[in-house]
Scaffold this motif. Structure first.
Motif, PDB file in Angstrom:
ATOM      1  N   GLN A 287       1.781  69.242  30.125  1.00 51.22           N
ATOM      2  CA  GLN A 287       1.127  69.385  28.833  1.00 51.22           C
ATOM      3  C   GLN A 287      -0.223  68.684  28.827  1.00 51.22           C
ATOM      4  O   GLN A 287      -0.468  67.726  29.554  1.00 51.22           O
ATOM      5  N   SER A 288      -1.097  69.216  27.984  1.00 55.10           N
ATOM      6  CA  SER A 288      -2.433  68.655  27.788  1.00 55.10           C
ATOM      7  C   SER A 288      -2.792  68.827  26.322  1.00 55.10           C
ATOM      8  O   SER A 288      -2.010  69.360  25.525  1.00 55.10           O
ATOM      9  N   GLN A 322       4.828  66.327  33.359  1.00 56.85           N
ATOM     10  CA  GLN A 322       3.514  65.668  33.385  1.00 56.85           C
ATOM     11  C   GLN A 322       2.936  65.705  31.977  1.00 56.85           C
ATOM     12  O   GLN A 322       2.704  66.786  31.449  1.00 56.85           O
ATOM     13  N   PRO A 323       2.712  64.524  31.352  1.00 58.11           N
ATOM     14  CA  PRO A 323       3.052  63.182  31.830  1.00 58.11           C
ATOM     15  C   PRO A 323       4.569  62.952  31.835  1.00 58.11           C
ATOM     16  O   PRO A 323       5.324  63.737  31.263  1.00 58.11           O
ATOM     17  N   ALA A 324       4.975  61.852  32.464  1.00 57.68           N
ATOM     18  CA  ALA A 324       6.399  61.537  32.582  1.00 57.68           C
ATOM     19  C   ALA A 324       7.016  61.296  31.213  1.00 57.68           C
ATOM     20  O   ALA A 324       6.341  60.881  30.259  1.00 57.68           O
ATOM     21  N   GLY A 450       4.198  64.313  22.527  1.00 53.84           N
ATOM     22  CA  GLY A 450       3.065  65.223  22.517  1.00 53.84           C
ATOM     23  C   GLY A 450       3.464  66.580  21.988  1.00 53.84           C
ATOM     24  O   GLY A 450       3.923  66.722  20.846  1.00 53.84           O
ATOM     25  N   ARG A 451       3.345  67.582  22.831  1.00 53.24           N
ATOM     26  CA  ARG A 451       3.696  68.955  22.452  1.00 53.24           C
ATOM     27  C   ARG A 451       5.138  69.321  22.813  1.00 53.24           C
ATOM     28  O   ARG A 451       5.521  70.479  22.680  1.00 53.24           O
ATOM     29  N   LEU A 452       5.897  68.343  23.272  1.00 51.77           N
ATOM     30  CA  LEU A 452       7.295  68.574  23.611  1.00 51.77           C
ATOM     31  C   LEU A 452       8.195  68.040  22.498  1.00 51.77           C
ATOM     32  O   LEU A 452       8.041  66.895  22.063  1.00 51.77           O
ATOM     33  N   PHE A 453       9.154  68.857  22.076  1.00 54.11           N
ATOM     34  CA  PHE A 453      10.164  68.465  21.097  1.00 54.11           C
ATOM     35  C   PHE A 453      11.532  68.621  21.753  1.00 54.11           C
ATOM     36  O   PHE A 453      11.722  69.480  22.620  1.00 54.11           O
ATOM     37  N   PHE A 454      12.491  67.812  21.325  1.00 56.75           N
ATOM     38  CA  PHE A 454      13.778  67.748  22.016  1.00 56.75           C
ATOM     39  C   PHE A 454      14.917  68.030  21.044  1.00 56.75           C
ATOM     40  O   PHE A 454      14.954  67.506  19.931  1.00 56.75           O
TER      41      PHE A 454
END
Length: 489
Positions: A287-288, A322-324, A450-454
């Motif tokens: 992600q960026s 990425q990132p961890a 960031g742009r990741l949701f769980f």
């Protein structure tokens, strides 16, 4: 879902497989293929993928269990373009409705209840019917092993023993969970999170006959040896069931979907309006500020604005991020939660009534009850601890001597089980945290990055490890991602 490491273990927890483990894995692959042959969706989930109609997705959902399907449906209903990727050749995650002889059975998550509000809302929404599991709802006999001997007393007396033991075991739950659906532990709970279930049972100093009855139930609840399951996990279950062991039984093993768990998945996907790609494992996610790039095992690159990770916590380490990811997510991928035991269906020959049987973790199976009774034979369901030496859950002749301790007149003719702990896309059964995992890792596990949701049953606030928890988590995450999409529009 994620790409497994070469031996199917978490990429962050490499280990050398023994010869017996390699044989178990080969056996798993053979049996998994046979079981999957009896499991099929009634809708064509890949039609959209073949049409090529979808533009760049707004959201990619990784994982096609109930959490992922719920999140995908809700986001699509909110107007987002959604692509769901599932590594297996079927949807449902750790639910698995398949054929066993002339009947259909659930090899994974099964039971539902009106005290589980999220799955119950879906049942009402789609007008689905229920059926009862007779051995759990109305047993005619209750037996248990204690110090190698079968115990049987009138049902009312066995229930009194179990109710008394359960009330004593869970004493103080109102301080840790004053109400259900609290996602984090208060200070008192964090202190108790040091205790395993076994630690708590020892504190009670129960008579052996009562201790072993309770221990059989608790080994089943954590689906492992009681030293591996956290005491706080059982306090949470207790609170969700209004601190009543009979209500807990009713919620956990009484009612199931008449058309199987796949009937609900079918309806949710058919109602969803999102694209599904099966047999699509994810190997990396980068992600960026501009978005997210997902790379599949087949080296396909998929770009999206956001990603929902709806995979078991045990499997997160097999994807390169990425990132961890946050340290708590990495730690859970290394340690794994406790749930790793067996669920097995057994066809028996000989008269079978409605029975329920318990055994402590010194035995290979800890809870067995009737699924279908019959005058000339029927079907039992059993749950047991993992890796029990000398016991092969896939071999009727290995299972039969244990069942005959309780029912000497029956023979076991067929068995069907599924090794979820060997499946690289689950690496375990339902989620039960180990001691200290709840207090140490849950904030990280539930946090977006960031742009990741769980999402997932493993990180639900309420019925964690259940279908209800998966749906709860998928609903919450869809709401959060919808908000992010509106802000960035």
């Amino acid at each position: 879902m994620q790409k497994p490491s070469s031996d199917g273990s978490s990429a962050n927890a490499p280990h050398e497989l023994s010869d017996s483990a390699r044989a178990s894995r080969r056996n798993f692959l053979r049996l998994a293929g046979a079981a999957a042959a009896g499991s099929a969706l009634s809708i064509d989930v890949n039609a959209a993928a073949r049409s090529g109609a979808m533009k760049k997705p707004d959201v990619v959902v990784v994982g096609g269990g109930f959490a992922g399907v719920t999140a995908a449906r809700e986001l699509a209903h909110a107007g987002a373009r959604v692509l769901l990727l599932e590594a297996r050749n079927r949807l449902g995650g750790r639910t698995f409705y398949t054929q066993f002889g002339d009947k259909k059975v659930e090899l994974g998550g099964t039971w539902v209840h009106w005290s589980q509000p999220h799955v119950w809302a879906e049942i009402m929404r789609y007008g689905l019917d229920l059926e009862e599991t007779i051995g759990a709802s109305a047993p005619e006999r209750v037996m248990w092993l204690s110090e190698g001997k079968v115990q049987e007393v009138p049902i009312e007396d066995s229930m009194k023993l179990l109710i008394d033991a359960s009330n004593r075991f869970h004493e103080g739950s109102e301080k840790v969970f004053p109400r259900p659906y609290l996602p984090f532990l208060p200070d008192d709970g964090a202190m108790l999170d040091e205790l395993s279930i076994a630690d708590r049972i020892r504190q009670l100093n129960l008579p052996p006959v009562q201790r072993d009855l309770l221990a059989g139930l608790m080994a089943t609840n954590c689906h492992n040896r009681t030293g591996d399951g956290a005491f706080t996990e059982m306090l949470r279950w207790w609170t969700l069931a209004d601190r009543d062991v009979l209500r807990l039984f009713d919620a956990c093993a009484h009612y199931k979907l008449k058309g199987g768990t796949s009937s609900l998945i079918d309806r949710m996907v058919g109602d969803g309006g999102f694209e599904v790609r099966l047999s699509t494992a994810v190997s990396s996610i980068k992600q960026s500020a501009a978005g997210v790039v997902i790379t599949t095992e087949a080296d396909e690159r998929i770009e999206a604005r956001y990603v929902v990770m709806a995979i078991p916590v045990n499997t997160t380490g097999a994807i390169e991020f990425q990132p961890a990811l946050l340290p708590g997510k990495q730690a859970m991928a290394r340690e794994h939660h406790a749930g790793a035991g067996h669920k097995v269906y057994m066809k028996v020959k000989g008269e079978l009534g409605s029975v329920m049987m318990y055994a402590p973790e010194s035995e290979p199976l800890n809870l067995i009850f009737t699924d279908h009774p019959g005058a000339d034979g029927g079907t039992l369901i059993g749950f047991g601890v993992p890796d029990f030496e000398g016991f092969d859950v896939h071999n009727p002749k290995s299972v039969e001597p244990f069942i005959r301790k309780f029912l000497p007149h029956v023979s076991v003719t067929e068995v069907l089980a599924y090794d979820w702990h060997l499946d690289p896309y689950s690496l375990g059964t339902w989620c039960t945290y180990r001691p200290r995992q709840f207090s140490r890792y849950v904030r990280d596990l539930r946090s977006p990055e960031g742009r990741l949701f769980f999402a997932g049953a493993d990180i639900a606030a309420g019925w964690r490890g259940f279908i209800d928890g998966a749906i709860e988590s998928g609903l919450q995450v869809a709401q959060a991602v919808s908000g992010a999409l509106r802000q960035k529009a």
